[in-house]
Motif scaffolding. Sequence first.
Motif, PDB file in Angstrom:
ATOM      1  N   ASP A 161       0.803  -1.226   0.000  1.00 42.86           N
ATOM      2  CA  ASP A 161       0.000   0.000   0.000  1.00 42.86           C
ATOM      3  C   ASP A 161       0.836   1.277   0.000  1.00 42.86           C
ATOM      4  O   ASP A 161       0.274   2.378   0.091  1.00 42.86           O
ATOM      5  CB  ASP A 161      -0.965   0.028   1.186  1.00 42.86           C
ATOM      6  CG  ASP A 161      -1.997  -1.076   1.106  1.00 42.86           C
ATOM      7  OD1 ASP A 161      -2.416  -1.407  -0.021  1.00 42.86           O
ATOM      8  OD2 ASP A 161      -2.389  -1.609   2.162  1.00 42.86           O
ATOM      9  N   TYR A 238       4.047  -6.690   4.998  1.00 40.83           N
ATOM     10  CA  TYR A 238       2.610  -6.525   5.182  1.00 40.83           C
ATOM     11  C   TYR A 238       2.233  -6.821   6.635  1.00 40.83           C
ATOM     12  O   TYR A 238       3.032  -7.312   7.415  1.00 40.83           O
ATOM     13  CB  TYR A 238       1.840  -7.477   4.267  1.00 40.83           C
ATOM     14  CG  TYR A 238       2.080  -8.930   4.592  1.00 40.83           C
ATOM     15  CD1 TYR A 238       1.290  -9.604   5.518  1.00 40.83           C
ATOM     16  CD2 TYR A 238       3.112  -9.639   3.988  1.00 40.83           C
ATOM     17  CE1 TYR A 238       1.522 -10.937   5.831  1.00 40.83           C
ATOM     18  CE2 TYR A 238       3.353 -10.957   4.297  1.00 40.83           C
ATOM     19  CZ  TYR A 238       2.555 -11.606   5.206  1.00 40.83           C
ATOM     20  OH  TYR A 238       2.800 -12.922   5.521  1.00 40.83           O
ATOM     21  N   TYR A 241      -2.170  -9.069  10.271  1.00 41.86           N
ATOM     22  CA  TYR A 241      -3.498  -9.554   9.942  1.00 41.86           C
ATOM     23  C   TYR A 241      -3.845 -10.744  10.834  1.00 41.86           C
ATOM     24  O   TYR A 241      -2.957 -11.460  11.323  1.00 41.86           O
ATOM     25  CB  TYR A 241      -3.591  -9.984   8.470  1.00 41.86           C
ATOM     26  CG  TYR A 241      -3.338  -8.873   7.481  1.00 41.86           C
ATOM     27  CD1 TYR A 241      -4.151  -7.750   7.465  1.00 41.86           C
ATOM     28  CD2 TYR A 241      -2.301  -8.958   6.554  1.00 41.86           C
ATOM     29  CE1 TYR A 241      -3.934  -6.717   6.545  1.00 41.86           C
ATOM     30  CE2 TYR A 241      -2.077  -7.936   5.637  1.00 41.86           C
ATOM     31  CZ  TYR A 241      -2.895  -6.828   5.641  1.00 41.86           C
ATOM     32  OH  TYR A 241      -2.669  -5.804   4.739  1.00 41.86           O
ATOM     33  N   SER A 273       2.122 -11.447   9.797  1.00 42.43           N
ATOM     34  CA  SER A 273       2.835 -10.186   9.611  1.00 42.43           C
ATOM     35  C   SER A 273       4.232 -10.435   9.062  1.00 42.43           C
ATOM     36  O   SER A 273       4.872 -11.437   9.392  1.00 42.43           O
ATOM     37  CB  SER A 273       2.920  -9.442  10.956  1.00 42.43           C
ATOM     38  OG  SER A 273       3.638  -8.239  10.831  1.00 42.43           O
ATOM     39  N   THR A 320       5.497  -1.511   8.145  1.00 41.71           N
ATOM     40  CA  THR A 320       4.278  -1.028   7.495  1.00 41.71           C
ATOM     41  C   THR A 320       3.597   0.079   8.286  1.00 41.71           C
ATOM     42  O   THR A 320       2.697   0.748   7.755  1.00 41.71           O
ATOM     43  CB  THR A 320       3.296  -2.194   7.315  1.00 41.71           C
ATOM     44  OG1 THR A 320       2.896  -2.680   8.608  1.00 41.71           O
ATOM     45  CG2 THR A 320       3.929  -3.324   6.519  1.00 41.71           C
ATOM     46  N   GLN A 321       3.986   0.235   9.553  1.00 42.61           N
ATOM     47  CA  GLN A 321       3.379   1.223  10.438  1.00 42.61           C
ATOM     48  C   GLN A 321       1.886   0.959  10.656  1.00 42.61           C
ATOM     49  O   GLN A 321       1.107   1.870  10.920  1.00 42.61           O
ATOM     50  CB  GLN A 321       3.590   2.630   9.888  1.00 42.61           C
ATOM     51  CG  GLN A 321       5.050   3.021   9.728  1.00 42.61           C
ATOM     52  CD  GLN A 321       5.792   3.040  11.075  1.00 42.61           C
ATOM     53  OE1 GLN A 321       5.355   3.686  12.028  1.00 42.61           O
ATOM     54  NE2 GLN A 321       6.911   2.337  11.142  1.00 42.61           N
ATOM     55  N   LYS A 322       1.507  -0.309  10.574  1.00 43.26           N
ATOM     56  CA  LYS A 322       0.123  -0.707  10.822  1.00 43.26           C
ATOM     57  C   LYS A 322       0.035  -1.441  12.151  1.00 43.26           C
ATOM     58  O   LYS A 322       1.000  -2.094  12.577  1.00 43.26           O
ATOM     59  CB  LYS A 322      -0.407  -1.610   9.708  1.00 43.26           C
ATOM     60  CG  LYS A 322      -0.534  -0.925   8.364  1.00 43.26           C
ATOM     61  CD  LYS A 322      -1.087  -1.891   7.330  1.00 43.26           C
ATOM     62  CE  LYS A 322      -1.246  -1.225   5.976  1.00 43.26           C
ATOM     63  NZ  LYS A 322      -1.807  -2.152   4.957  1.00 43.26           N
ATOM     64  N   GLN A 323      -1.147  -1.369  12.786  1.00 41.56           N
ATOM     65  CA  GLN A 323      -1.338  -2.049  14.052  1.00 41.56           C
ATOM     66  C   GLN A 323      -2.746  -2.618  14.128  1.00 41.56           C
ATOM     67  O   GLN A 323      -3.655  -2.207  13.410  1.00 41.56           O
ATOM     68  CB  GLN A 323      -1.086  -1.123  15.238  1.00 41.56           C
ATOM     69  CG  GLN A 323      -2.134  -0.032  15.429  1.00 41.56           C
ATOM     70  CD  GLN A 323      -1.865   0.798  16.661  1.00 41.56           C
ATOM     71  OE1 GLN A 323      -0.713   0.925  17.105  1.00 41.56           O
ATOM     72  NE2 GLN A 323      -2.904   1.391  17.235  1.00 41.56           N
ATOM     73  N   ASP A 324      -2.896  -3.579  15.037  1.00 41.13           N
ATOM     74  CA  ASP A 324      -4.187  -4.202  15.292  1.00 41.13           C
ATOM     75  C   ASP A 324      -4.213  -4.631  16.750  1.00 41.13           C
ATOM     76  O   ASP A 324      -3.149  -4.792  17.380  1.00 41.13           O
ATOM     77  CB  ASP A 324      -4.391  -5.414  14.373  1.00 41.13           C
ATOM     78  CG  ASP A 324      -5.838  -5.898  14.387  1.00 41.13           C
ATOM     79  OD1 ASP A 324      -6.684  -5.190  14.961  1.00 41.13           O
ATOM     80  OD2 ASP A 324      -6.096  -6.987  13.830  1.00 41.13           O
TER      81      ASP A 324
END
Length: 467
Positions: A161, A238, A241, A273, A320-324
């Motif tokens: 992304d 990525y 998830y 991840s 990715t600087q994404k978190q959950d």
Amino acid sequence: MEGHGRRTFIALCLYTALLTLSEVNSEIVHIPSVLYGVKGKSLLLSVETYFRLEDVEIQGSWYQTRPGGPKTLLVTFHNHTAIMLASMRHRKRYFFQPPNASLLISRLDEAAEGDYHLDLDIHFPQRQELVRAERTVHVTVDVPVSTPVIQKTPSSTVVEDKENVTWTCRVENGTRVQYQWLRNNMPLDVSDRHQFSQDNSTLVISPVRKKDIGQYRCLARNHISQRQSHTLDLSVFYGPYNLAVKSDHGLRTGEVFTVNPGELVFFDCQADSNPPNSCMWISKTNNATEVITVGLRLEVTSYKLAQAEEFLCRAFNNVTQKQDETQFTLVVASLGTGKERYVQESRSFSPLAAITLSCLFVICMLLVYFRRSCHHPKRVLMNIYNRPLTEQRRPHRSGHEDATEDFGIYEFVSIPGKMESTQASSRSLAHLESVQDLHTTIYDVIRHIPETSTLATQSLLGKQCEG
């Protein structure tokens, strides 16, 4: 009026002749519409005829028209003989191939590419008929493709992304090459994230995502050959998830874990991840949050907890600087031996059923014991001979005084061998159990008891059993 009718008749004859000629043309001669030649190789422009060549007379010519050039005569022939060639250089390249008017191109080069026209005049002597046929074949001259080479830009791992990937495919040799891209041996089509160049030699993926991960290769081909490139892997950063909390301790129901008091419990925070994500464990108490620890595993001692407490696992991908995040509830309650008790309760054979079966077994054994004690032969024998002697010598009745006394169970003892007296003493009979060679036979005689004496009979039987 007569002249008009004659002209009409002539027109009809000409129209019929044209239809016949057209029908004959479509049936008597055939050549391919396109032929693909290989540079440096020979190529035969084959003509198929659907009539007996020895029964006709043929005269014709071959012409070539290069793209954007004039029409050039190559050869003129009559029956099986070439009668004229346009130039000396054509003699070394083009050869008339009798008997069916075919043309052989000995060595193909770029100059040999173009359209080739055949004009034929066919005379049928038996029918006194002359048929004209015209055919055209397009000839291409191609170079076989070499093994394609692919490249990826950037060559390093890309972030989903956020980055794009450009693939290029090239061949060293080959003409009119068409390219096709494959991922994991499946063709890639145009989409909102996949753009191709006009000849498909370039593929752009914008933006890259996790599902683009795989092995890529390029297929290069033209009309005469095809080759595949080696594969290149696409790696993508990525995630995270599918975040989930798992534990091998206690019992789990949905997002609730139940453990025994004092039990040491470990929780693992797992997610899909790349690279592996970092985890933060947070405790939620009275609408307040507190960071407990950082890492993939959380260790909890249940005796330090309240009856129920909520926890939260937060996963973060540094690239990715994404978190959950996901949360769960830990409940402290007595489970006996934990999972073992849960398994035991789930069994179909419960402890209550075991106790019930045991009681039934004991009752059955008692019934068998009492039955054997009541009708044991030795017990009945001892009961008889332990009676007083006067009772044994009771005067015999005829049976007419009291019929109810004649009914009952009678025991007869037969002792083989010589006896000292006809009457055995109760003492000697009491010691029958100690005599090993004494054989005792007991006969139980049950006589018919009238219906009116049922109660008396039952009383007698009861006395016998009590003895």
